[in-house]
Design a protein around this motif. Structure first.
Motif, PDB file in Angstrom:
ATOM      1  N   LEU A 148       0.746  -1.258  -0.051  1.00  0.00           N
ATOM      2  CA  LEU A 148       0.040   0.036   0.074  1.00  0.00           C
ATOM      3  C   LEU A 148       0.751   1.322  -0.076  1.00  0.00           C
ATOM      4  O   LEU A 148       0.523   2.148  -0.882  1.00  0.00           O
ATOM      5  CB  LEU A 148      -0.868  -0.053   1.205  1.00  0.00           C
ATOM      6  N   SER A 149       2.080   1.343   0.908  1.00  0.00           N
ATOM      7  CA  SER A 149       2.892   2.574   0.726  1.00  0.00           C
ATOM      8  C   SER A 149       3.362   2.650  -0.619  1.00  0.00           C
ATOM      9  O   SER A 149       3.599   3.728  -0.941  1.00  0.00           O
ATOM     10  CB  SER A 149       3.755   2.143   1.797  1.00  0.00           C
ATOM     11  N   ASN A 150       3.836   1.548  -1.352  1.00  0.00           N
ATOM     12  CA  ASN A 150       4.580   1.558  -2.459  1.00  0.00           C
ATOM     13  C   ASN A 150       3.603   2.179  -3.408  1.00  0.00           C
ATOM     14  O   ASN A 150       4.001   3.003  -4.337  1.00  0.00           O
ATOM     15  CB  ASN A 150       4.939   0.291  -3.035  1.00  0.00           C
ATOM     16  N   PHE A 151       2.369   1.851  -3.598  1.00  0.00           N
ATOM     17  CA  PHE A 151       1.406   2.102  -4.385  1.00  0.00           C
ATOM     18  C   PHE A 151       1.233   3.634  -4.196  1.00  0.00           C
ATOM     19  O   PHE A 151       0.932   4.358  -5.071  1.00  0.00           O
ATOM     20  CB  PHE A 151       0.011   1.364  -4.395  1.00  0.00           C
ATOM     21  N   THR A 152       1.013   4.038  -2.902  1.00  0.00           N
ATOM     22  CA  THR A 152       0.819   5.596  -2.671  1.00  0.00           C
ATOM     23  C   THR A 152       1.870   6.325  -3.151  1.00  0.00           C
ATOM     24  O   THR A 152       1.758   7.384  -3.722  1.00  0.00           O
ATOM     25  CB  THR A 152       0.400   5.649  -1.097  1.00  0.00           C
ATOM     26  N   ALA A 153       3.187   5.726  -3.163  1.00  0.00           N
ATOM     27  CA  ALA A 153       4.258   6.610  -3.328  1.00  0.00           C
ATOM     28  C   ALA A 153       4.194   6.816  -4.742  1.00  0.00           C
ATOM     29  O   ALA A 153       4.374   7.824  -5.350  1.00  0.00           O
ATOM     30  CB  ALA A 153       5.554   6.117  -2.809  1.00  0.00           C
ATOM     31  N   LEU A 155       6.200   9.600  -6.932  1.00  0.00           N
ATOM     32  CA  LEU A 155       7.702   9.619  -6.055  1.00  0.00           C
ATOM     33  C   LEU A 155       8.199   8.106  -6.330  1.00  0.00           C
ATOM     34  O   LEU A 155       8.460   7.400  -5.426  1.00  0.00           O
ATOM     35  CB  LEU A 155       7.551   9.790  -4.659  1.00  0.00           C
ATOM     36  N   GLY A 156       8.602   7.754  -7.765  1.00  0.00           N
ATOM     37  CA  GLY A 156       9.394   6.359  -7.918  1.00  0.00           C
ATOM     38  C   GLY A 156      10.374   6.055  -7.103  1.00  0.00           C
ATOM     39  O   GLY A 156      10.503   4.904  -6.750  1.00  0.00           O
ATOM     40  N   ASN A 157      11.504   7.159  -6.715  1.00  0.00           N
ATOM     41  CA  ASN A 157      12.601   7.012  -5.756  1.00  0.00           C
ATOM     42  C   ASN A 157      12.261   6.578  -4.532  1.00  0.00           C
ATOM     43  O   ASN A 157      12.754   5.957  -4.040  1.00  0.00           O
ATOM     44  CB  ASN A 157      13.463   8.183  -5.815  1.00  0.00           C
ATOM     45  N   THR A 214       5.374  -2.212 -13.046  1.00  0.00           N
ATOM     46  CA  THR A 214       5.666  -1.900 -14.345  1.00  0.00           C
ATOM     47  C   THR A 214       4.924  -1.158 -14.863  1.00  0.00           C
ATOM     48  O   THR A 214       5.073  -0.445 -16.012  1.00  0.00           O
ATOM     49  CB  THR A 214       6.124  -3.101 -15.025  1.00  0.00           C
ATOM     50  N   SER A 215       3.458  -1.056 -14.767  1.00  0.00           N
ATOM     51  CA  SER A 215       2.501  -0.527 -15.484  1.00  0.00           C
ATOM     52  C   SER A 215       2.500   1.033 -15.255  1.00  0.00           C
ATOM     53  O   SER A 215       1.714   1.910 -15.788  1.00  0.00           O
ATOM     54  CB  SER A 215       1.354  -0.941 -15.208  1.00  0.00           C
ATOM     55  N   SER A 216       3.044   1.493 -14.214  1.00  0.00           N
ATOM     56  CA  SER A 216       3.272   2.998 -13.877  1.00  0.00           C
ATOM     57  C   SER A 216       1.858   3.426 -13.310  1.00  0.00           C
ATOM     58  O   SER A 216       1.424   3.931 -13.810  1.00  0.00           O
ATOM     59  CB  SER A 216       3.709   3.640 -15.024  1.00  0.00           C
ATOM     60  N   ILE A 242      -3.116  10.411 -16.142  1.00  0.00           N
ATOM     61  CA  ILE A 242      -4.267   9.369 -15.721  1.00  0.00           C
ATOM     62  C   ILE A 242      -4.566   8.469 -16.434  1.00  0.00           C
ATOM     63  O   ILE A 242      -4.929   7.505 -16.188  1.00  0.00           O
ATOM     64  CB  ILE A 242      -5.230  10.433 -14.977  1.00  0.00           C
ATOM     65  N   ILE A 243      -5.035   9.044 -17.841  1.00  0.00           N
ATOM     66  CA  ILE A 243      -5.640   8.117 -18.943  1.00  0.00           C
ATOM     67  C   ILE A 243      -4.379   7.106 -19.139  1.00  0.00           C
ATOM     68  O   ILE A 243      -4.956   5.889 -19.144  1.00  0.00           O
ATOM     69  CB  ILE A 243      -5.899   9.147 -20.022  1.00  0.00           C
ATOM     70  N   ALA A 244      -3.103   7.427 -19.158  1.00  0.00           N
ATOM     71  CA  ALA A 244      -2.179   6.309 -19.343  1.00  0.00           C
ATOM     72  C   ALA A 244      -2.036   5.379 -18.275  1.00  0.00           C
ATOM     73  O   ALA A 244      -2.163   3.947 -18.391  1.00  0.00           O
ATOM     74  CB  ALA A 244      -0.853   6.941 -19.913  1.00  0.00           C
ATOM     75  N   THR A 245      -2.207   5.818 -17.152  1.00  0.00           N
ATOM     76  CA  THR A 245      -2.163   4.917 -15.993  1.00  0.00           C
ATOM     77  C   THR A 245      -3.316   4.008 -15.905  1.00  0.00           C
ATOM     78  O   THR A 245      -3.181   2.764 -15.687  1.00  0.00           O
ATOM     79  CB  THR A 245      -2.217   5.699 -14.843  1.00  0.00           C
TER      80      THR A 245
END
Length: 193
Positions: free
Chosen positions: A93-98, A103-105, A139-141, A169-172
């Motif tokens: 959940l924290s990874n998804f939120t970041a 905030l990929g880094n 990977t899907s960003s 947002i559309i691409a995501t």
């Protein structure tokens, strides 16, 4: 392997410049690019520090916990092998939120921790179903606010650096939906065997 490819390309380019007599242009481009890279990095650092600060404020204000509760029902369906109260779920959940905030880094260490926890859960050296799903989604960003792209656009004096948000947002939505559908398709095929 990628390091070898990049090193080979650089060596081939330098050798070609030596034989072609364009080594002076290569030197000029090298120093100009190094200066531009430093300038760009400083600009990116300032934006990342700003958003990491916003994330810290959101964490202290309980917004991240709220988002985690909001996404928990969806995430528990995506990862049925991971118990709801397991530390892996918190890292996921924290990874998804970041990632959602671009905030990929900051998301990378959380993703690594999530993978380590899921590996402990599976007790196997091969990737578990949850690990594959997690990797497919990362990977899907999963990005709604592309802070790095906005920072680069600001650095190069874009008229409207945030206009990329709608497209992002559309691409995501498209890429994440595609990743989930493909992941579930292969999980279904694997279960039928």
């Amino acid at each position: 392997m990628v390091n070898i490819i990049w090193a080979s390309m650089a060596i081939i380019g330098i050798i070609y410049a030596m034989f072609n007599g364009t080594m002076e242009e290569v030197n000029k481009a090298l120093f100009a690019s190094a200066q531009e890279a430093v300038t760009l990095s400083i600009g990116l650092i300032s934006v990342l520090v700003f958003w990491l600060g916003i994330m810290k404020v959101a964490e202290e204000a309980g917004i991240l916990k709220f988002l985690a509760k909001l996404f928990r029902p969806f995430v528990t369906r995506l990862f049925p092998e991971v118990p709801k109260d397991h530390p892996a779920m918190g890292y996921i959940l924290s990874n998804f939120t970041a990632n959602i905030f671009g905030l990929g880094n900051a998301a990378t260490p959380l993703g690594i921790k999530a993978m380590e926890q899921m590996k402990q859960l599976s007790g196997s050296e091969t990737a578990s179903r949850s690990m594959i799903t997690f990797l497919a989604l990362n990977t899907s960003s999963l990005t709604i606010i592309p802070t790095t792209v906005i920072a680069i656009r600001m650095q190069y004096d874009s008229v409207s650096p945030t206009e990329i948000v709608g497209t992002t947002i559309i691409a995501t939505v498209i890429s994440s939906t595609g990743a989930i559908l493909i992941d579930r398709f292969f999980a279904y095929r694997e279960n039928k065997k």
